[in-house]
Scaffold this motif. Structure first.
Motif, PDB file in Angstrom:
ATOM      1  N   SER A 158     -16.562 -27.051   5.035  1.00  0.00           N
ATOM      2  CA  SER A 158     -16.848 -28.292   5.312  1.00  0.00           C
ATOM      3  C   SER A 158     -16.114 -29.483   4.506  1.00  0.00           C
ATOM      4  O   SER A 158     -15.851 -30.665   4.933  1.00  0.00           O
ATOM      5  CB  SER A 158     -18.332 -28.749   5.667  1.00  0.00           C
ATOM      6  OG  SER A 158     -18.969 -28.887   4.535  1.00  0.00           O
ATOM      7  N   VAL A 159     -15.955 -28.847   3.027  1.00  0.00           N
ATOM      8  CA  VAL A 159     -15.370 -29.850   2.303  1.00  0.00           C
ATOM      9  C   VAL A 159     -13.598 -29.754   2.308  1.00  0.00           C
ATOM     10  O   VAL A 159     -13.186 -28.853   2.221  1.00  0.00           O
ATOM     11  CB  VAL A 159     -15.839 -29.547   0.808  1.00  0.00           C
ATOM     12  CG1 VAL A 159     -15.063 -30.389  -0.171  1.00  0.00           C
ATOM     13  CG2 VAL A 159     -17.430 -29.390   0.995  1.00  0.00           C
ATOM     14  N   ASP A 160     -13.295 -30.968   2.289  1.00  0.00           N
ATOM     15  CA  ASP A 160     -11.675 -31.051   2.575  1.00  0.00           C
ATOM     16  C   ASP A 160     -11.049 -30.431   1.378  1.00  0.00           C
ATOM     17  O   ASP A 160     -11.273 -30.857   0.241  1.00  0.00           O
ATOM     18  CB  ASP A 160     -11.111 -32.500   2.599  1.00  0.00           C
ATOM     19  CG  ASP A 160      -9.831 -32.861   3.024  1.00  0.00           C
ATOM     20  OD1 ASP A 160      -9.063 -31.892   2.902  1.00  0.00           O
ATOM     21  OD2 ASP A 160      -9.425 -33.865   3.124  1.00  0.00           O
TER      22      ASP A 160
ATOM     23  N   GLU B  64     -13.547 -34.156  -7.173  1.00  0.00           N
ATOM     24  CA  GLU B  64     -14.304 -34.456  -5.730  1.00  0.00           C
ATOM     25  C   GLU B  64     -14.729 -33.510  -5.107  1.00  0.00           C
ATOM     26  O   GLU B  64     -15.744 -33.553  -4.337  1.00  0.00           O
ATOM     27  CB  GLU B  64     -13.175 -35.510  -5.100  1.00  0.00           C
ATOM     28  CG  GLU B  64     -13.107 -36.758  -5.547  1.00  0.00           C
ATOM     29  CD  GLU B  64     -12.149 -37.504  -4.801  1.00  0.00           C
ATOM     30  OE1 GLU B  64     -12.322 -37.736  -3.553  1.00  0.00           O
ATOM     31  OE2 GLU B  64     -11.245 -38.463  -5.307  1.00  0.00           O
ATOM     32  N   ARG B  65     -13.943 -32.285  -4.834  1.00  0.00           N
ATOM     33  CA  ARG B  65     -14.306 -31.267  -4.138  1.00  0.00           C
ATOM     34  C   ARG B  65     -15.631 -30.713  -4.561  1.00  0.00           C
ATOM     35  O   ARG B  65     -16.659 -30.454  -3.881  1.00  0.00           O
ATOM     36  CB  ARG B  65     -13.292 -30.050  -4.313  1.00  0.00           C
ATOM     37  CG  ARG B  65     -12.196 -30.561  -3.212  1.00  0.00           C
ATOM     38  CD  ARG B  65     -10.925 -29.565  -3.313  1.00  0.00           C
ATOM     39  NE  ARG B  65     -10.951 -28.129  -3.241  1.00  0.00           N
ATOM     40  CZ  ARG B  65     -10.255 -27.539  -3.598  1.00  0.00           C
ATOM     41  NH1 ARG B  65      -9.100 -27.330  -4.115  1.00  0.00           N
ATOM     42  NH2 ARG B  65     -10.603 -26.096  -3.124  1.00  0.00           N
TER      43      ARG B  65
ATOM     44  N   GLU C 121     -18.481 -33.046  -4.139  1.00  0.00           N
ATOM     45  CA  GLU C 121     -18.928 -32.800  -2.663  1.00  0.00           C
ATOM     46  C   GLU C 121     -19.852 -31.751  -2.151  1.00  0.00           C
ATOM     47  O   GLU C 121     -20.602 -32.000  -1.645  1.00  0.00           O
ATOM     48  CB  GLU C 121     -17.806 -33.095  -1.842  1.00  0.00           C
ATOM     49  CG  GLU C 121     -17.834 -33.379  -0.256  1.00  0.00           C
ATOM     50  CD  GLU C 121     -18.767 -34.673   0.043  1.00  0.00           C
ATOM     51  OE1 GLU C 121     -19.364 -34.743   1.199  1.00  0.00           O
ATOM     52  OE2 GLU C 121     -18.553 -35.585  -0.659  1.00  0.00           O
ATOM     53  N   LEU C 122     -19.186 -30.692  -2.809  1.00  0.00           N
ATOM     54  CA  LEU C 122     -19.894 -29.341  -2.310  1.00  0.00           C
ATOM     55  C   LEU C 122     -21.139 -29.427  -2.968  1.00  0.00           C
ATOM     56  O   LEU C 122     -22.258 -28.877  -2.227  1.00  0.00           O
ATOM     57  CB  LEU C 122     -18.990 -28.218  -3.005  1.00  0.00           C
ATOM     58  CG  LEU C 122     -19.398 -26.835  -2.546  1.00  0.00           C
ATOM     59  CD1 LEU C 122     -19.707 -26.638  -1.086  1.00  0.00           C
ATOM     60  CD2 LEU C 122     -18.550 -25.798  -3.329  1.00  0.00           C
TER      61      LEU C 122
ATOM     62  N   ARG D 280     -23.457 -31.784  -0.883  1.00  0.00           N
ATOM     63  CA  ARG D 280     -23.861 -31.059   0.337  1.00  0.00           C
ATOM     64  C   ARG D 280     -24.749 -30.212   0.367  1.00  0.00           C
ATOM     65  O   ARG D 280     -25.754 -29.888   1.344  1.00  0.00           O
ATOM     66  CB  ARG D 280     -22.482 -30.690   1.362  1.00  0.00           C
ATOM     67  CG  ARG D 280     -21.731 -32.007   1.496  1.00  0.00           C
ATOM     68  CD  ARG D 280     -20.327 -31.311   2.385  1.00  0.00           C
ATOM     69  NE  ARG D 280     -19.457 -32.366   2.634  1.00  0.00           N
ATOM     70  CZ  ARG D 280     -18.459 -32.538   3.562  1.00  0.00           C
ATOM     71  NH1 ARG D 280     -18.471 -31.597   4.302  1.00  0.00           N
ATOM     72  NH2 ARG D 280     -17.907 -33.750   3.607  1.00  0.00           N
TER      73      ARG D 280
ATOM     74  N   LYS E 215     -23.367 -36.228  -7.334  1.00  0.00           N
ATOM     75  CA  LYS E 215     -21.931 -36.156  -7.173  1.00  0.00           C
ATOM     76  C   LYS E 215     -21.409 -36.810  -8.513  1.00  0.00           C
ATOM     77  O   LYS E 215     -20.522 -36.205  -9.240  1.00  0.00           O
ATOM     78  CB  LYS E 215     -21.309 -36.428  -5.962  1.00  0.00           C
ATOM     79  CG  LYS E 215     -19.961 -36.226  -5.720  1.00  0.00           C
ATOM     80  CD  LYS E 215     -19.226 -37.052  -4.736  1.00  0.00           C
ATOM     81  CE  LYS E 215     -19.894 -36.947  -3.360  1.00  0.00           C
ATOM     82  NZ  LYS E 215     -18.998 -37.749  -2.278  1.00  0.00           N
TER      83      LYS E 215
END
Length: 203
Positions: free
Chosen positions: A81-83, A90-91, A94-95, A98, A192
């Motif tokens: 789901s992470v771009d 940022e990855r 974001e992970l 989530r 984050k």
């Protein structure tokens, strides 16, 4: 042996095991704890108490099996789901955010991961840890890539993983304890930012 409810013994066993896991999930969700009666699990599954022991050795076995059945796919979905085009920092952030949201929101796996896992025996804890090892590996890969790119600072072996794990669980605990008093988005964003800035390169 209970009445056969499938076309074969193997199918019957698979259905019975599934029924026991589903019953355990339902009861743990209702209780908010893994301290559920095995007799209640068997009854909810529509089998006798002794039949339970044909499939699981004890409560910890069924709890670990429940996590093993469900968590790996949850982890795969979270990672997917992470771009992948986002910058490395940022990855990872974001992970982590989530995962905080998932642990706080899931009434069964969240309870097991944030509150109950530490109370279980070594074997069950190891099985649960293995179930989300892909998440740990993904975060470790992102961290190492970030260090190589100068995005993250190098830390003593294992420390970054501990800091990431502890930050995730701290965010989840706050959301679970506070309920609607705090905003989920605010907490996940704070985790984050904390991780990305804390792991960030001093330069």
């Amino acid at each position: 042996m209970p009445r056969i409810r499938a076309n074969s013994i193997d199918e019957h066993k698979a259905l019975t095991r599934r029924a026991l896991l589903d019953a355990a999930r339902q009861l743990i969700g209702q209780a908010g704890s893994v301290d559920v009666s095995l007799a209640d699990v068997a009854y909810a599954a529509g089998v006798g108490r002794t039949t339970f022991y044909d499939y699981f050795s004890d409560r910890e076995d069924v709890v670990a099996a429940l996590v093993e059945e469900e968590l790996p796919q949850v982890v795969e979905d979270l990672i997917a789901s992470v771009d992948s085009e986002l910058p490395i920092g940022e990855r990872l952030g974001e992970l982590a955010s989530r995962m905080v949201e998932f642990v706080a929101a899931d009434p069964v796996l969240g309870v097991i991961l944030h509150r109950e896992a530490g109370r279980l025996g070594a074997d069950a804890q190891e099985r649960i840890a293995t179930s989300h090892s892909h998440l740990a590996a993904e975060m470790a890969d992102l961290y190492r890539a970030g260090v190589a790119d100068g995005v993250f600072r190098p830390l003593p072996p294992g420390l970054a993983g501990m800091l990431i794990q502890d930050s995730i669980m701290a965010g989840a605990r706050l959301l679970i304890a506070a309920g609607d008093v705090v905003d989920t988005g605010e907490v996940t964003e704070a985790v984050k930012v904390f991780l990305v800035s804390g792991l960030g390169s001093a330069g």
